[in-house]
Design a protein around this motif. Structure first.
Motif, mmCIF file in Angstrom:
data_model
loop_
_atom_site.group_PDB
_atom_site.id
_atom_site.type_symbol
_atom_site.label_atom_id
_atom_site.label_comp_id
_atom_site.label_asym_id
_atom_site.label_seq_id
_atom_site.Cartn_x
_atom_site.Cartn_y
_atom_site.Cartn_z
ATOM 1 N N MET A 1 0.827 -1.206 0.000
ATOM 2 C CA MET A 1 0.000 0.000 0.000
ATOM 3 C C MET A 1 0.862 1.257 0.000
ATOM 4 O O MET A 1 0.606 2.202 -0.760
ATOM 5 C CB MET A 1 -0.923 -0.006 1.230
ATOM 6 C CG MET A 1 -1.769 1.244 1.397
ATOM 7 S SD MET A 1 -0.941 2.628 2.237
ATOM 8 C CE MET A 1 -0.695 1.937 3.864
ATOM 9 N N LEU A 2 1.892 1.287 0.835
ATOM 10 C CA LEU A 2 2.760 2.462 0.887
ATOM 11 C C LEU A 2 3.487 2.678 -0.435
ATOM 12 O O LEU A 2 3.624 3.815 -0.907
ATOM 13 C CB LEU A 2 3.759 2.315 2.038
ATOM 14 C CG LEU A 2 3.175 2.499 3.443
ATOM 15 C CD1 LEU A 2 4.197 2.114 4.503
ATOM 16 C CD2 LEU A 2 2.724 3.948 3.656
ATOM 17 N N LYS A 3 3.937 1.594 -1.032
ATOM 18 C CA LYS A 3 4.631 1.703 -2.312
ATOM 19 C C LYS A 3 3.700 2.283 -3.381
ATOM 20 O O LYS A 3 4.107 3.117 -4.196
ATOM 21 C CB LYS A 3 5.159 0.340 -2.757
ATOM 22 C CG LYS A 3 6.081 0.394 -3.980
ATOM 23 C CD LYS A 3 6.693 -0.948 -4.269
ATOM 24 C CE LYS A 3 7.654 -0.884 -5.440
ATOM 25 N NZ LYS A 3 8.833 -0.026 -5.154
ATOM 26 N N LYS A 4 2.437 1.863 -3.372
ATOM 27 C CA LYS A 4 1.463 2.398 -4.322
ATOM 28 C C LYS A 4 1.240 3.888 -4.105
ATOM 29 O O LYS A 4 0.833 4.610 -5.024
ATOM 30 C CB LYS A 4 0.143 1.649 -4.203
ATOM 31 C CG LYS A 4 0.176 0.233 -4.779
ATOM 32 C CD LYS A 4 -1.175 -0.443 -4.635
ATOM 33 C CE LYS A 4 -1.161 -1.825 -5.264
ATOM 34 N NZ LYS A 4 -2.468 -2.536 -5.092
ATOM 35 N N ASN A 5 1.494 4.341 -2.875
ATOM 36 C CA ASN A 5 1.348 5.753 -2.547
ATOM 37 C C ASN A 5 2.699 6.470 -2.509
ATOM 38 O O ASN A 5 2.859 7.498 -1.849
ATOM 39 C CB ASN A 5 0.614 5.913 -1.216
ATOM 40 C CG ASN A 5 -0.872 5.607 -1.338
ATOM 41 O OD1 ASN A 5 -1.661 6.479 -1.674
ATOM 42 N ND2 ASN A 5 -1.247 4.361 -1.082
ATOM 43 N N ASN A 6 3.656 5.872 -3.224
ATOM 44 C CA ASN A 6 4.967 6.494 -3.446
ATOM 45 C C ASN A 6 5.792 6.686 -2.175
ATOM 46 O O ASN A 6 6.512 7.679 -2.027
ATOM 47 C CB ASN A 6 4.797 7.838 -4.175
ATOM 48 C CG ASN A 6 4.085 7.690 -5.498
ATOM 49 O OD1 ASN A 6 4.446 6.850 -6.316
ATOM 50 N ND2 ASN A 6 3.046 8.493 -5.712
ATOM 51 N N VAL A 7 5.671 5.720 -1.264
ATOM 52 C CA VAL A 7 6.509 5.711 -0.065
ATOM 53 C C VAL A 7 7.172 4.343 0.048
ATOM 54 O O VAL A 7 6.486 3.321 0.109
ATOM 55 C CB VAL A 7 5.696 6.001 1.217
ATOM 56 C CG1 VAL A 7 6.590 5.881 2.446
ATOM 57 C CG2 VAL A 7 5.072 7.379 1.154
ATOM 58 N N GLU A 8 8.503 4.329 0.060
ATOM 59 C CA GLU A 8 9.231 3.076 0.215
ATOM 60 C C GLU A 8 9.369 2.752 1.701
ATOM 61 O O GLU A 8 9.606 3.643 2.530
ATOM 62 C CB GLU A 8 10.616 3.172 -0.421
ATOM 63 C CG GLU A 8 10.599 3.298 -1.940
ATOM 64 C CD GLU A 8 10.125 2.025 -2.617
ATOM 65 O OE1 GLU A 8 10.271 0.942 -2.028
ATOM 66 O OE2 GLU A 8 9.601 2.134 -3.745
ATOM 67 N N SER A 9 9.233 1.483 2.029
ATOM 68 C CA SER A 9 9.386 1.049 3.421
ATOM 69 C C SER A 9 10.025 -0.329 3.460
ATOM 70 O O SER A 9 10.036 -1.045 2.455
ATOM 71 C CB SER A 9 8.027 1.013 4.129
ATOM 72 O OG SER A 9 7.185 0.040 3.530
ATOM 73 N N SER A 10 10.569 -0.671 4.598
ATOM 74 C CA SER A 10 11.050 -2.027 4.825
ATOM 75 C C SER A 10 10.271 -2.606 5.996
ATOM 76 O O SER A 10 9.819 -1.869 6.877
ATOM 77 C CB SER A 10 12.554 -2.044 5.121
ATOM 78 O OG SER A 10 12.815 -1.480 6.399
#
Length: 288
Positions: free
Chosen positions: A128-137
């Motif tokens: 979900m975060l990646k779809k909203n242009n936020v990278e996370s681990s």
């Protein structure tokens, strides 16, 4: 744009609830601290689109997180991490801690439903975060330190049972994450000593915990430990060991950039040990 704080709710069509008031104020405070919002007397000056993008990310997160457990510091830290990614490409680093599956004296030969759905949900959060242009681990830890059941007299096969339960966790976790993101707590440097398996009490840590937080921790453990047949003395020892472990892990997370702690147990009242220590803590919605 230049507006008053209270006008934000109307202009951006945000419900004027108590939680939203805290969240909006936290976002503005984070924007000010990162230099993307200025104060001119009673008015705020910021880029409208920047605010909207941050608020949308937070709103999407509420599909997975329950903000009712958050402290104000959790909100402000989480918004700072969102802004850090937007400005500096610094990832948000989630750390999820899963408890082993306990029996009365040993460990289960299967994973509980809570572990199963939460592992999948963690993967969904990253997507979900990646779809909203936020990278996370997302690092998922199996908590094989400061263990509840390690008495060979009560359960001679506890080590074998623990190994099997831990293996099941890694197999399931690897369905959603690569092996570098499914770890054991015992792999962390702060838990590398042999004594960390059974655990110990650090009285300096216990003395540093506020009475309110300590009492709430004890209260929320009492029913479970009573069902396990623990005496009052055993309960205190277990509580103090677990608080010691939580604070050590909290300090470890605080030493790493943009860390967010995700407790995987359901007794969220115990997590004040982390948030009181300044660790940004977010809480998955619990299935009813």
């Amino acid at each position: 744009m230049k507006i008053y704080l209270n006008d934000i709710f109307k202009i951006f069509n945000i419900e004027h609830s108590q939680l939203n008031i805290i969240a909006v104020k936290s976002l503005i405070a984070a924007m000010i601290s990162k230099g993307v919002c200025l104060q001119e007397k009673q008015k705020l000056i910021f880029d409208e689109q920047f605010f909207i993008e941050c608020w949308i990310i937070y709103s999407k997160c509420l599909n997975y997180f329950d903000p009712n457990y958050n402290r104000k510091t959790d909100f402000s830290s989480f918004f700072k991490y969102i802004i850090d990614y937007k400005l500096l490409n610094k990832k948000i680093n989630f750390h999820a801690l899963f408890c082993p599956g306990y029996t009365k004296y040993g460990y289960k030969s299967y994973l509980g439903n809570t572990t199963l759905w939460k592992l999948k949900t963690l993967r969904d959060i990253v997507i979900m975060l990646k779809k909203n242009n936020v990278e996370s681990s997302m690092i998922c830890y199996y908590s094989d330190v400061f263990l509840e059941n390690c008495n060979s007299k009560l359960e001679p096969r506890w080590k074998e049972q623990l190994d099997y339960n831990r293996k099941l966790f890694h197999i399931e976790g690897n369905k959603y994450f690569d092996s570098t993101h499914v770890k054991n707590a015992s792999d962390i440097s702060v838990f590398s000593l042999e004594k960390d398996g059974e655990g110990y009490v650090d009285h300096s840590i216990i003395d540093s915990i506020s009475k309110t937080t300590y009492d709430a921790f004890v209260k929320n453990n009492k029913k479970f430990y009573t069902s396990m047949g623990f005496t009052e003395e055993q309960m205190k020892y277990r509580n103090d060991r677990l608080i010691t472990m939580y604070r050590i892990f909290s300090n470890y997370l605080n030493s790493r950039d943009n860390s967010v702690f995700l407790p995987m147990e359901n007794m969220y009242e115990r997590e004040n040990i982390f948030s009181e220590n300044g660790t940004c803590t977010m809480y998955l919605k619990l299935k009813k």
